[in-house]
Scaffold this motif. Structure first.
Motif, PDB file in Angstrom:
ATOM      1  N   MET A  46      17.054 103.993  34.160  1.00 55.63           N
ATOM      2  CA  MET A  46      16.723 102.624  34.539  1.00 55.63           C
ATOM      3  C   MET A  46      17.027 101.652  33.404  1.00 55.63           C
ATOM      4  N   CYS A  47      16.709 102.061  32.173  1.00 51.88           N
ATOM      5  CA  CYS A  47      17.008 101.207  31.014  1.00 51.88           C
ATOM      6  C   CYS A  47      18.501 100.985  30.856  1.00 51.88           C
ATOM      7  N   LEU A  48      19.280 102.045  31.037  1.00 52.75           N
ATOM      8  CA  LEU A  48      20.738 101.930  30.933  1.00 52.75           C
ATOM      9  C   LEU A  48      21.293 101.024  32.028  1.00 52.75           C
ATOM     10  N   ALA A  49      20.729 101.120  33.224  1.00 56.00           N
ATOM     11  CA  ALA A  49      21.181 100.275  34.332  1.00 56.00           C
ATOM     12  C   ALA A  49      20.911  98.797  34.030  1.00 56.00           C
ATOM     13  N   LYS A  50      19.718  98.498  33.502  1.00 59.94           N
ATOM     14  CA  LYS A  50      19.389  97.116  33.165  1.00 59.94           C
ATOM     15  C   LYS A  50      20.261  96.613  32.018  1.00 59.94           C
ATOM     16  N   CYS A  51      20.488  97.472  31.046  1.00 58.09           N
ATOM     17  CA  CYS A  51      21.360  97.112  29.929  1.00 58.09           C
ATOM     18  C   CYS A  51      22.769  96.797  30.426  1.00 58.09           C
ATOM     19  N   PHE A  52      23.252  97.616  31.361  1.00 55.82           N
ATOM     20  CA  PHE A  52      24.582  97.395  31.932  1.00 55.82           C
ATOM     21  C   PHE A  52      24.648  96.044  32.652  1.00 55.82           C
ATOM     22  N   VAL A  53      23.622  95.733  33.441  1.00 55.98           N
ATOM     23  CA  VAL A  53      23.575  94.457  34.167  1.00 55.98           C
ATOM     24  C   VAL A  53      23.608  93.280  33.186  1.00 55.98           C
ATOM     25  N   ILE A  54      22.805  93.363  32.130  1.00 59.20           N
ATOM     26  CA  ILE A  54      22.755  92.289  31.146  1.00 59.20           C
ATOM     27  C   ILE A  54      24.110  92.119  30.451  1.00 59.20           C
ATOM     28  N   LEU A  55      24.741  93.218  30.081  1.00 64.46           N
ATOM     29  CA  LEU A  55      26.031  93.141  29.391  1.00 64.46           C
ATOM     30  C   LEU A  55      27.120  92.584  30.304  1.00 64.46           C
ATOM     31  N   VAL A  56      27.104  92.961  31.567  1.00 58.75           N
ATOM     32  CA  VAL A  56      28.085  92.432  32.517  1.00 58.75           C
ATOM     33  C   VAL A  56      27.885  90.933  32.722  1.00 58.75           C
ATOM     34  N   THR A  83      26.407  88.827  30.683  1.00 57.08           N
ATOM     35  CA  THR A  83      26.746  88.125  29.434  1.00 57.08           C
ATOM     36  C   THR A  83      28.255  87.986  29.275  1.00 57.08           C
ATOM     37  N   SER A  84      28.990  89.052  29.569  1.00 57.26           N
ATOM     38  CA  SER A  84      30.458  89.003  29.481  1.00 57.26           C
ATOM     39  C   SER A  84      31.020  87.967  30.453  1.00 57.26           C
ATOM     40  N   PHE A  85      30.457  87.926  31.646  1.00 52.68           N
ATOM     41  CA  PHE A  85      30.903  86.957  32.650  1.00 52.68           C
ATOM     42  C   PHE A  85      30.613  85.524  32.192  1.00 52.68           C
ATOM     43  N   PHE A  86      29.413  85.311  31.640  1.00 55.41           N
ATOM     44  CA  PHE A  86      29.058  83.974  31.164  1.00 55.41           C
ATOM     45  C   PHE A  86      29.934  83.542  29.986  1.00 55.41           C
ATOM     46  N   ILE A  87      30.247  84.471  29.109  1.00 50.17           N
ATOM     47  CA  ILE A  87      31.135  84.157  27.982  1.00 50.17           C
ATOM     48  C   ILE A  87      32.518  83.774  28.494  1.00 50.17           C
ATOM     49  N   TYR A  88      32.996  84.508  29.502  1.00 47.96           N
ATOM     50  CA  TYR A  88      34.303  84.180  30.095  1.00 47.96           C
ATOM     51  C   TYR A  88      34.277  82.778  30.696  1.00 47.96           C
ATOM     52  N   LEU A  89      33.228  82.470  31.467  1.00 45.86           N
ATOM     53  CA  LEU A  89      33.137  81.139  32.075  1.00 45.86           C
ATOM     54  C   LEU A  89      33.122  80.048  31.012  1.00 45.86           C
ATOM     55  N   THR A  90      32.428  80.298  29.919  1.00 48.30           N
ATOM     56  CA  THR A  90      32.286  79.284  28.869  1.00 48.30           C
ATOM     57  C   THR A  90      33.590  79.053  28.114  1.00 48.30           C
ATOM     58  N   LEU A  91      34.283  80.125  27.792  1.00 47.28           N
ATOM     59  CA  LEU A  91      35.456  80.011  26.910  1.00 47.28           C
ATOM     60  C   LEU A  91      36.778  79.872  27.653  1.00 47.28           C
ATOM     61  N   PHE A  92      36.891  80.461  28.834  1.00 50.32           N
ATOM     62  CA  PHE A  92      38.211  80.556  29.454  1.00 50.32           C
ATOM     63  C   PHE A  92      38.293  79.955  30.854  1.00 50.32           C
ATOM     64  N   SER A  93      37.187  79.498  31.377  1.00 45.46           N
ATOM     65  CA  SER A  93      37.209  78.951  32.729  1.00 45.46           C
ATOM     66  C   SER A  93      37.228  77.431  32.696  1.00 45.46           C
ATOM     67  N   SER A  94      36.714  76.827  33.743  1.00 41.51           N
ATOM     68  CA  SER A  94      36.765  75.373  33.889  1.00 41.51           C
ATOM     69  C   SER A  94      36.036  74.648  32.753  1.00 41.51           C
ATOM     70  N   PHE A  95      36.522  73.460  32.464  1.00 40.32           N
ATOM     71  CA  PHE A  95      35.905  72.615  31.437  1.00 40.32           C
ATOM     72  C   PHE A  95      34.457  72.277  31.788  1.00 40.32           C
ATOM     73  N   TRP A  96      34.157  72.289  33.090  1.00 40.63           N
ATOM     74  CA  TRP A  96      32.815  71.915  33.526  1.00 40.63           C
ATOM     75  C   TRP A  96      31.755  72.920  33.080  1.00 40.63           C
ATOM     76  N   PHE A  97      32.164  74.155  32.871  1.00 38.10           N
ATOM     77  CA  PHE A  97      31.210  75.131  32.355  1.00 38.10           C
ATOM     78  C   PHE A  97      30.822  74.827  30.910  1.00 38.10           C
ATOM     79  N   LYS A  98      31.766  74.290  30.149  1.00 32.96           N
ATOM     80  CA  LYS A  98      31.448  73.862  28.772  1.00 32.96           C
ATOM     81  C   LYS A  98      30.467  72.699  28.803  1.00 32.96           C
ATOM     82  N   ILE A  99      30.667  71.802  29.761  1.00 33.82           N
ATOM     83  CA  ILE A  99      29.731  70.686  29.928  1.00 33.82           C
ATOM     84  C   ILE A  99      28.345  71.212  30.294  1.00 33.82           C
TER      85      ILE A  99
END
Length: 408
Positions: free
Chosen positions: A343-353, A355-371
């Motif tokens: 269960m801990c590994l599953a939650k850790c996996f969810v958090i890492l996924v 976080t990776s998605f949010f980092i992608y949106l912030t750095l490489f996606s639309s300018f509006w995510f930076k806003i």
């Protein structure tokens, strides 16, 4: 009644032995439990240091992204319509992240967490009070709350300086921790205002209080013993005398909406840890958490009697800690099982996924995510600094309408 002003001035001093009169009875000021000059349980190797740094980076980066992307949704947008559902959403999302800490302690650092005493009931609204051995006691209560499915509903009374910590201060505000200055004349109004918002019996709540007001040291213990000897109070070796006003304020405000009070005693083997010890996994080898359930009817209603009751509980707690120091365990061990690695590994996996998605949106996606990230950081910083949480629009409109009807 115990003098809160005098007790708030119990500062560090060196270890001494002496004696004082308590009424007509002469009592010895005994040597407090020594915490210094003890070696770490595990050596700080290069591999352990590297692992700790990686874990800390993961914890901080995931916390930042979770707060920045979710907090405006749960603590601003949802709260404008419902405090209850805002708290439910916040607790659910951030409990997933908080579960990373017990995973670090128990599975990565291999710290054994042993529960004893009575079993904490699930889905209760409770007030927990505990001894304060070290700066990280409160983090190990996450291990207990995780096992009971209440991790996101833990709320602590903590010193206001912790609200200034980067990222963590934001989290403390979002989870509605109560920040205090440890001066009752300043804290009373703040605490009562905050506690009044926790009265809804439909909102799950685990409110944690450390009545000693500060973590244990040999110097503080000697000062506490001197105060006790001068005022005819129990002389404690393993804890400090409790400050009673904050505890009573919590009890008074929430008594009608609580299911029980839990007396929690924490002991460490073989050395009390610091935050750095936790991160690098050098200490502790074992954490022992003893739980005693107290019915609300057992606690006096008047402030003076409640204060005496709390001091007596700490005298018993001190005896329990003396037994732990001698034997290495509390009575009636094994009241809770280990946490699930899967269960801990599953939650850790969810958090890492996420976080990776949010980092992608912030750095490489639309300018509006930076806003959005810039807005979120600004809003959370402002709200944390001024300790602001929005009120529901419907509630404000209803209050305005009722006020108008009274005028008419």
């Amino acid at each position: 009644m115990i003098s809160e002003y005098k007790m708030s001035n119990m500062n560090d001093c060196t270890s001494i032995k002496g004696e004082s009169l308590s009424g007509n009875k002469k009592e010895n000021i005994s040597a407090p439990l020594r915490l210094k000059d003890q070696l770490s349980h595990r050596p700080l190797t290069a591999m352990r240091a590297l692992r700790g740094i990686v874990c800390l980076i993961i914890l901080l980066s995931t916390a930042f992204m979770m707060i920045v992307y979710w907090a405006p949704v749960t603590t601003l947008l949802l709260r404008l319509f419902s405090v209850h559902y805002s708290r439910k959403a916040t607790s659910f999302l951030f409990a997933i992240w908080l579960s990373l800490w017990p995973f670090l302690f128990e599975k990565i650092n291999k710290t054994k967490v042993v529960f004893s005493g009575e079993i904490v009931h699930r889905e209760e609204r409770v007030l927990l009070f505990a001894n304060h051995r070290t700066e990280v006691d409160w983090m190990y209560l996450w291990d207990l709350a995780l096992r009971k499915g209440q991790l996101g509903y833990l709320k602590y009374i903590l010193k206001s300086s912790l609200m200034k910590l980067p990222i963590f201060g934001w989290g403390f505000h979002i989870l509605e921790f109560i920040a205090v200055e440890r001066k009752w004349e300043i804290d009373e109004s703040t605490m009562r205002e905050k506690l009044s918002s926790f009265k809804d019996p439909h909102d799950p709540l685990w409110l944690v209080v450390f009545p000693e007001g500060t973590d244990y040291t040999e110097k503080k213990c000697i000062k506490s013993q001197q105060f006790a000897a001068e005022n005819g109070l129990p002389i404690l070796k393993n804890s400090l005398l409790p400050k009673t006003k904050g505890f009573f304020a919590c009890l008074e405000a929430l008594r009608n909406s609580l299911d029980a009070v839990y007396d929690v005693t924490i002991g460490y083997k073989h050395r009390c840890p610091t935050l750095i010890d936790n991160v690098f996994g050098v200490d502790p080898s074992e954490v022992h958490i003893h739980v005693q359930r107290v019915l609300l009817d057992e606690i006096p209603i008047s402030e003076n009697e409640a204060a005496k009751w709390l001091v007596e509980r700490f005298r018993l707690k001190d005896e329990l800690l003396s037994g732990f120091t001698t034997l290495g365990y509390f009575p009636n061990e094994g009241t809770d099982s280990d946490i699930s690695t899967l269960m801990c590994l599953a939650k850790c996996f969810v958090i890492l996924v996420l976080t990776s998605f949010f980092i992608y949106l912030t750095l490489f996606s639309s300018f509006w995510f930076k806003i959005y990230v810039a807005f979120s950081c600004s809003y959370i910083s402002f709200a944390t600094y001024f300790n602001i949480l929005p009120s529901p629009l419907f509630g404000s409109a209803k209050a305005w309408f009722n006020a108008k009807r009274k005028v008419l």
